[in-house]
Design a protein around this motif. Structure first.
Motif, PDB file in Angstrom:
ATOM      1  N   TYR A 116      -2.767   3.211 -14.084  1.00  0.00           N
ATOM      2  CA  TYR A 116      -2.683   4.380 -13.985  1.00  0.00           C
ATOM      3  C   TYR A 116      -2.057   4.983 -13.097  1.00  0.00           C
ATOM      4  CZ  TYR A 116      -7.137   4.267 -16.280  1.00  0.00           C
ATOM      5  OH  TYR A 116      -7.842   3.589 -17.248  1.00  0.00           O
TER       6      TYR A 116
ATOM      7  N   SER B 183       0.938  -0.848  -0.485  1.00  0.00           N
ATOM      8  CA  SER B 183      -0.121   0.290  -0.702  1.00  0.00           C
ATOM      9  C   SER B 183       0.839   1.537  -0.544  1.00  0.00           C
ATOM     10  CB  SER B 183      -0.986   0.319   1.003  1.00  0.00           C
ATOM     11  OG  SER B 183       0.013  -0.101   2.715  1.00  0.00           O
TER      12      SER B 183
ATOM     13  N   GLN C 237      -1.690   8.269 -10.051  1.00  0.00           N
ATOM     14  CA  GLN C 237      -1.978   9.977 -10.008  1.00  0.00           C
ATOM     15  C   GLN C 237      -1.088  10.265  -9.466  1.00  0.00           C
ATOM     16  OE1 GLN C 237      -5.275   9.576  -6.977  1.00  0.00           O
ATOM     17  NE2 GLN C 237      -6.244  11.193  -8.146  1.00  0.00           N
TER      18      GLN C 237
ATOM     19  N   LEU D 281      -1.914   3.592  -9.021  1.00  0.00           N
ATOM     20  CA  LEU D 281      -3.709   3.094  -9.423  1.00  0.00           C
ATOM     21  C   LEU D 281      -3.845   1.486 -10.434  1.00  0.00           C
ATOM     22  CD1 LEU D 281      -5.379   5.719  -8.210  1.00  0.00           C
ATOM     23  CD2 LEU D 281      -5.820   4.098  -7.193  1.00  0.00           C
TER      24      LEU D 281
ATOM     25  N   GLN E  82     -14.893   0.419 -15.569  1.00  0.00           N
ATOM     26  CA  GLN E  82     -13.155  -0.112 -14.610  1.00  0.00           C
ATOM     27  C   GLN E  82     -13.291   0.122 -13.066  1.00  0.00           C
ATOM     28  OE1 GLN E  82      -9.702   1.343 -16.154  1.00  0.00           O
ATOM     29  NE2 GLN E  82     -10.689   1.736 -18.411  1.00  0.00           N
ATOM     30  N   HIS E  83     -13.073  -1.106 -12.638  1.00  0.00           N
ATOM     31  CA  HIS E  83     -13.106  -0.715 -10.702  1.00  0.00           C
ATOM     32  C   HIS E  83     -11.349  -1.031 -10.549  1.00  0.00           C
ATOM     33  CE1 HIS E  83     -17.662  -1.935 -10.651  1.00  0.00           C
ATOM     34  NE2 HIS E  83     -17.455  -2.582 -12.112  1.00  0.00           N
ATOM     35  N   PHE E  84     -11.551  -0.062  -9.273  1.00  0.00           N
ATOM     36  CA  PHE E  84     -10.286   0.909  -9.411  1.00  0.00           C
ATOM     37  C   PHE E  84      -9.542  -0.312  -7.658  1.00  0.00           C
ATOM     38  CE2 PHE E  84      -8.625   3.413 -11.787  1.00  0.00           C
ATOM     39  CZ  PHE E  84      -9.657   4.319 -12.720  1.00  0.00           C
ATOM     40  N   GLY E  85      -7.920  -0.010  -7.901  1.00  0.00           N
ATOM     41  CA  GLY E  85      -7.840  -1.116  -6.267  1.00  0.00           C
ATOM     42  C   GLY E  85      -7.341   0.359  -5.187  1.00  0.00           C
ATOM     43  N   ASP E  86      -7.241   0.014  -4.094  1.00  0.00           N
ATOM     44  CA  ASP E  86      -6.778   0.903  -3.107  1.00  0.00           C
ATOM     45  C   ASP E  86      -5.328   2.175  -3.257  1.00  0.00           C
ATOM     46  OD1 ASP E  86      -8.062   0.201   0.337  1.00  0.00           O
ATOM     47  OD2 ASP E  86      -8.788   1.056  -1.787  1.00  0.00           O
TER      48      ASP E  86
END
Lengths: 114, 111
Positions: free
Chosen positions: A35, A9, A37, A91, A103-107
């Motif tokens: 991605y 993380s 950020q 991400l 699309q579904h994202f992770g933390d």
């Protein structure tokens, strides 16, 4: 799994070291995306996988960045010889087959280069 | 060059207020527009819009797309402190796989 899982993380490393970031997509999702950020910026696309192949690598910022996916599941994003400008949240997202699926994202992994 | 522009960049409102967030875009080969809510970590999916003029609704949130004027709005009625987040707009093109994101609108709902 229930959602997209990313590890670690948080990662703090010294400039010049290599890092590996991991993404476990939602079970059964064949499409996987990375991605980046940066602070105060929108998400920037890096790479897309369909199954184990990457038909779109257009967002990888330099040849220090690479990614692979195995078993149509786990993906790793590797950054070699890290630079301070690589500091960002990375991400991962996944989606089920079909272009009209969200699309579904992770933390994300927060990467800090000292 | 493709552009996705969100406004305002930030917004502070009181609980109970209604807010409207804006997203305008200039992309070739538009396929869909998506809204996400990002609190501390993962952006969570809200809506996917592909057709003009059809409102999508989920509880107090709703969104609509105007493909002629190239924009979308996200409305939140009767805001709550739990609505505080960054709201991200993204556009998907027919010719690619990536989502092209705006910089987001940071919403703070005060008690």
């Amino acid at each position: 799994g229930a959602g997209v899982s990313q590890s670690p993380s948080n990662k703090v490393t010294e400039k010049g070291k290599d890092v590996e970031l991991r993404c476990d997509p939602i079970s059964g999702h064949t499409a996987l995306y990375w991605y980046r950020q940066r602070l105060g910026q929108g998400l920037e696309f890096l790479i897309y996988f369909q199954g184990n192949s990457a038909p779109d690598k257009s967002g990888l910022p330099s040849d220090r960045f690479s990614a692979e996916r195995t078993g149509e599941s786990v993906s790793t994003l590797t950054i070699q010889r890290t630079q301070q400008e690589d500091s960002a949240v990375y991400l991962c997202a996944s989606s089920s087959q079909g272009r009209r699926q969200p699309q579904h994202f992770g933390d994300g992994t927060r990467l800090s280069i000292l | 060059e493709d552009k996705v522009v969100q406004s305002p960049l930030s917004l502070v409102v009181h609980e109970g207020d209604t807010v409207t967030l804006n997203c305008s875009y200039e992309v070739t080969n538009f396929r869909s527009l998506l809204w996400y809510k990002q609190e501390k970590k993962a952006p969570t999916f809200l809506f996917m819009l592909t057709s003009s003029g059809i409102e999508k609704k989920s509880g107090r949130l709703s969104s609509i797309l105007d493909k002629k004027e190239l924009f979308s709005i996200l409305n939140i009625t009767a805001t709550q402190t739990g609505d505080s987040a960054v709201y991200l707009c993204a556009v998907e093109k027919d010719s690619g796989y990536a989502l092209n994101f705006g910089k987001g609108t940071s919403l703070l709902v005060t008690p």
